[in-house]
Scaffold this motif. Structure first.
Motif, PDB file in Angstrom:
ATOM      1  N   GLU A   1     -18.361   0.788   7.506  1.00 23.01           N
ATOM      2  CA  GLU A   1     -19.697   1.350   7.272  1.00 23.01           C
ATOM      3  C   GLU A   1     -20.369   1.741   8.585  1.00 23.01           C
ATOM      4  N   PHE A   2     -20.112   0.954   9.642  1.00 27.37           N
ATOM      5  CA  PHE A   2     -20.734   1.207  10.937  1.00 27.37           C
ATOM      6  C   PHE A   2     -19.927   2.170  11.803  1.00 27.37           C
ATOM      7  N   GLY A   3     -18.910   2.792  11.228  1.00 27.65           N
ATOM      8  CA  GLY A   3     -18.234   3.868  11.943  1.00 27.65           C
ATOM      9  C   GLY A   3     -16.808   3.633  12.370  1.00 27.65           C
ATOM     10  N   CYS A   4     -16.220   2.488  12.071  1.00 27.86           N
ATOM     11  CA  CYS A   4     -14.817   2.240  12.424  1.00 27.86           C
ATOM     12  C   CYS A   4     -13.914   2.970  11.430  1.00 27.86           C
ATOM     13  N   LYS A   5     -13.255   4.007  11.877  1.00 30.55           N
ATOM     14  CA  LYS A   5     -12.456   4.856  10.981  1.00 30.55           C
ATOM     15  C   LYS A   5     -11.031   4.336  10.802  1.00 30.55           C
ATOM     16  N   HIS A   6     -10.596   3.453  11.706  1.00 26.28           N
ATOM     17  CA  HIS A   6      -9.224   2.957  11.670  1.00 26.28           C
ATOM     18  C   HIS A   6      -9.245   1.433  11.576  1.00 26.28           C
ATOM     19  N   ILE A   7      -8.466   0.885  10.647  1.00 21.23           N
ATOM     20  CA  ILE A   7      -8.388  -0.554  10.427  1.00 21.23           C
ATOM     21  C   ILE A   7      -6.951  -1.017  10.658  1.00 21.23           C
ATOM     22  N   GLY A   8      -6.780  -2.105  11.416  1.00 17.20           N
ATOM     23  CA  GLY A   8      -5.453  -2.628  11.715  1.00 17.20           C
ATOM     24  C   GLY A   8      -5.230  -3.997  11.122  1.00 17.20           C
ATOM     25  N   GLU A   9      -4.066  -4.188  10.516  1.00 15.92           N
ATOM     26  CA  GLU A   9      -3.648  -5.480   9.978  1.00 15.92           C
ATOM     27  C   GLU A   9      -2.202  -5.724  10.389  1.00 15.92           C
ATOM     28  N   ASN A  10      -1.806  -7.004  10.420  1.00 14.54           N
ATOM     29  CA  ASN A  10      -0.439  -7.281  10.876  1.00 14.54           C
ATOM     30  C   ASN A  10       0.380  -8.169   9.947  1.00 14.54           C
ATOM     31  N   ARG A  11      -0.186  -8.554   8.794  1.00 17.70           N
ATOM     32  CA  ARG A  11       0.587  -9.306   7.807  1.00 17.70           C
ATOM     33  C   ARG A  11       0.216  -8.810   6.410  1.00 17.70           C
TER      34      ARG A  11
END
Length: 227
Positions: free
Chosen positions: A47-57
């Motif tokens: 919502e605050f502008g982070c267009k990319h999300i990273g996860e590792n599991r």
């Protein structure tokens, strides 16, 4: 600082690093690493502008993917077991951890089944630490050549993790070397296109990584916190 203040603070640091290295701010993307925070916090980050999300599991990421995949671009940034690939393909447009041909073969197989293309980074263990995954710099070119038959696997760049250093300047040679390897890979014309991305830099060293050419930086607790 609350989440929005942290994002603004990180943004100012990114802009400063871009200014120091004469880079365009638009050429650097933030991957918000949300593995230690709740879905609610991850949603707020988007919502605050982070267009990319990273996860590792995958088990930890499943709920976030179901909610966030239509609102952001999902990146799988951790070590990936071949048996887990079937869960990842079609949900994560980017995979940052190609380090062996058997994994690439399984990604191609599952991508073919689902009729999707996957953007991938080859992970390079530039530092040579035994605790880190990735091919050695000497193995990079042979692995790259072995990936060329896979039509659903689009190699977009290289990824590395630098050692944690109190003196952040000590990470600079690691990032500089990854950029050199990327440039050399393009010179060899192993692929029928140039790769353009460098996934490097985390909370402790992202400013150095930006100065050395990072196009994706992976930020966890400093950006999204721990809740």
């Amino acid at each position: 600082m609350d989440l929005q203040e942290r994002i603004q603070h990180i943004e100012s640091r990114i802009q400063a690093a871009c200014n120091r290295s004469n880079r365009n701010r638009k050429d650097v993307e933030i991957i918000a690493v949300t593995k230690y925070v709740s879905l609610k916090t991850a949603e707020k980050a988007v919502e605050f502008g982070c267009k990319h999300i990273g996860e590792n599991r995958w088990p930890d990421a499943e709920e976030k993917v179901s909610v966030l995949a239509t609102k952001s671009t999902m990146h799988f940034i951790g070590h990936l077991q071949s048996k887990k690939v079937k869960h990842i393909i079609g949900k994560f447009p980017y995979i940052h951890s190609i380090d062996r041909i058997s994994l690439a073969k399984e990604i191609e197989k599952q991508a073919l089944i689902q009729d999707v293309n996957v953007n991938c980074f080859i992970q390079v263990n530039v530092s040579g630490e035994e605790s880190k995954y990735g091919v050695s710099p000497d193995e990079l070119y042979s692995l790259a050549e072995s990936l060329t038959p896979y039509k659903h696997l689009n190699v977009v760049g290289l990824m590395t993790m630098a050692p944690f250093e109190e003196d952040k300047e000590k990470t600079r040679p690691i990032f500089r070397e990854l950029k050199r390897l990327k440039d050399r890979l393009n010179e060899k014309q192993i692929f029928n296109y140039n790769i353009s991305h460098l996934s490097m830099g985390m909370s402790n060293d992202f400013e150095i990584a930006i100065e050395e050419g990072a196009t994706f930086i992976r930020l966890g607790s400093q950006l999204v916190g721990k809740e």
